[in-house]
Motif scaffolding. Sequence first.
Motif, mmCIF file in Angstrom:
data_model
loop_
_atom_site.group_PDB
_atom_site.id
_atom_site.type_symbol
_atom_site.label_atom_id
_atom_site.label_comp_id
_atom_site.label_asym_id
_atom_site.label_seq_id
_atom_site.Cartn_x
_atom_site.Cartn_y
_atom_site.Cartn_z
ATOM 1 N N ILE A 156 0.860 -1.188 0.000
ATOM 2 C CA ILE A 156 0.000 0.000 0.000
ATOM 3 C C ILE A 156 0.891 1.230 0.000
ATOM 4 C CG2 ILE A 156 -1.700 1.333 1.323
ATOM 5 C CD1 ILE A 156 -2.724 -1.361 2.429
ATOM 6 N N ASP A 157 0.613 2.170 -0.870
ATOM 7 C CA ASP A 157 1.391 3.411 -0.926
ATOM 8 C C ASP A 157 0.847 4.372 0.127
ATOM 9 O OD1 ASP A 157 2.814 5.700 -1.489
ATOM 10 O OD2 ASP A 157 2.412 5.663 -3.646
ATOM 11 N N TRP A 158 1.343 4.203 1.364
ATOM 12 C CA TRP A 158 0.846 4.992 2.486
ATOM 13 C C TRP A 158 1.151 6.472 2.322
ATOM 14 C CZ3 TRP A 158 -2.629 2.820 5.359
ATOM 15 C CH2 TRP A 158 -2.615 1.440 5.524
ATOM 16 N N ILE A 159 2.256 6.789 1.681
ATOM 17 C CA ILE A 159 2.608 8.197 1.483
ATOM 18 C C ILE A 159 1.603 8.856 0.547
ATOM 19 C CG2 ILE A 159 4.371 9.753 0.556
ATOM 20 C CD1 ILE A 159 6.435 7.718 1.755
ATOM 21 N N ALA A 160 1.235 8.177 -0.526
ATOM 22 C CA ALA A 160 0.217 8.712 -1.439
ATOM 23 C C ALA A 160 -1.139 8.807 -0.749
ATOM 24 C CB ALA A 160 0.115 7.846 -2.688
ATOM 25 N N ARG A 161 -1.437 7.882 0.134
ATOM 26 C CA ARG A 161 -2.726 7.898 0.844
ATOM 27 C C ARG A 161 -2.873 9.135 1.729
ATOM 28 N NH1 ARG A 161 -5.533 2.736 1.307
ATOM 29 N NH2 ARG A 161 -7.220 4.080 1.970
ATOM 30 N N ARG A 162 -1.755 9.740 2.121
ATOM 31 C CA ARG A 162 -1.822 10.958 2.934
ATOM 32 C C ARG A 162 -2.547 12.077 2.188
ATOM 33 N NH1 ARG A 162 3.105 13.211 3.965
ATOM 34 N NH2 ARG A 162 2.231 14.345 5.707
ATOM 35 N N HIS A 163 -2.527 12.035 0.853
ATOM 36 C CA HIS A 163 -3.217 13.059 0.056
ATOM 37 C C HIS A 163 -4.732 12.861 0.072
ATOM 38 C CE1 HIS A 163 0.531 14.726 -1.297
ATOM 39 N NE2 HIS A 163 0.948 13.520 -1.623
ATOM 40 N N GLU A 164 -5.174 11.753 0.632
ATOM 41 C CA GLU A 164 -6.610 11.477 0.767
ATOM 42 C C GLU A 164 -7.084 11.759 2.190
ATOM 43 O OE1 GLU A 164 -7.775 7.591 -0.821
ATOM 44 O OE2 GLU A 164 -5.756 7.465 -1.653
ATOM 45 N N ARG A 165 -6.341 12.563 2.923
ATOM 46 C CA ARG A 165 -6.627 12.773 4.349
ATOM 47 C C ARG A 165 -8.042 13.285 4.607
ATOM 48 N NH1 ARG A 165 -2.996 16.111 2.499
ATOM 49 N NH2 ARG A 165 -3.493 18.319 2.362
ATOM 50 N N GLU A 166 -8.613 14.037 3.655
ATOM 51 C CA GLU A 166 -9.981 14.545 3.845
ATOM 52 C C GLU A 166 -11.001 13.408 3.950
ATOM 53 O OE1 GLU A 166 -7.887 15.983 1.597
ATOM 54 O OE2 GLU A 166 -7.923 18.140 2.002
ATOM 55 N N ARG A 167 -10.677 12.246 3.389
ATOM 56 C CA ARG A 167 -11.570 11.076 3.493
ATOM 57 C C ARG A 167 -11.475 10.397 4.855
ATOM 58 N NH1 ARG A 167 -10.037 6.871 -0.681
ATOM 59 N NH2 ARG A 167 -11.141 5.593 0.819
ATOM 60 N N PHE A 168 -10.342 10.588 5.533
ATOM 61 C CA PHE A 168 -10.067 9.818 6.742
ATOM 62 C C PHE A 168 -10.125 10.621 8.037
ATOM 63 C CE2 PHE A 168 -7.758 7.673 3.262
ATOM 64 C CZ PHE A 168 -8.454 6.481 3.274
ATOM 65 N N VAL A 169 -10.322 11.937 7.940
ATOM 66 C CA VAL A 169 -10.395 12.786 9.129
ATOM 67 C C VAL A 169 -11.682 13.589 9.051
ATOM 68 C CG1 VAL A 169 -9.274 14.606 10.457
ATOM 69 C CG2 VAL A 169 -7.873 12.943 9.226
ATOM 70 N N PHE A 170 -12.413 13.620 10.147
ATOM 71 C CA PHE A 170 -13.715 14.279 10.185
ATOM 72 C C PHE A 170 -13.632 15.575 10.988
ATOM 73 C CE2 PHE A 170 -14.456 9.895 9.298
ATOM 74 C CZ PHE A 170 -15.533 9.886 8.425
ATOM 75 N N ASP A 171 -14.126 16.668 10.403
ATOM 76 C CA ASP A 171 -14.134 17.950 11.099
ATOM 77 C C ASP A 171 -14.945 17.906 12.384
ATOM 78 O OD1 ASP A 171 -12.567 18.992 9.113
ATOM 79 O OD2 ASP A 171 -13.978 20.548 8.510
#
Length: 188
Positions: free
Chosen positions: A104-119
Amino acid sequence: MNKKWFIVLLLVIGGTLGTGASLITAEITHSTAGAEFCGACHSMKPMAKTFELDVHGGQNEHGFVAQCVDCHLPQDSVFAYMLDKTKHGINDVLVENFTDTDKIDWIARRHERERFVFDSGCLECHQKLLDKTDAKNPKSLQTHAHYKAQLEQGEPIQCVSCHVTVGHNGMLRSELNNRYPEYDFESE
């Protein structure tokens, strides 16, 4: 047995079973919420390590420690929270056991942070940031006013859109590179 006593007995048994099930669910939910549990999986060790070095992981003057689920699950309703916790739990078990997580490209997944963190998790603790009228840092006041305006216009941005490294001490990329190097210098 009298019909009234039978109904009372059913209510007592039902109440006891319901309370017991609720307590067990609450305990399971609580014990699977933090970095100790989440970081037990091989693939989550870099995330847990950098979280523990962050202010949200306890490195603050108050000793406050957020739980992983405070940021990574919605906090606006119990139903949404439990639904997402169940979906993520099932997904995590499947991925951890049936996928090669080293690929899994975990570094690339960091660019999807809006999917994984809730305001809703951020605002649970930091709601007052949106209501400030004076600040030591005028730029902070201006950017949080922009966030609030976007929210009111129905075109919200997310906290992690600006706070890119929040929750992981700004060291997540480096820690991920230790485990999953971005560049293969040996092949060049």
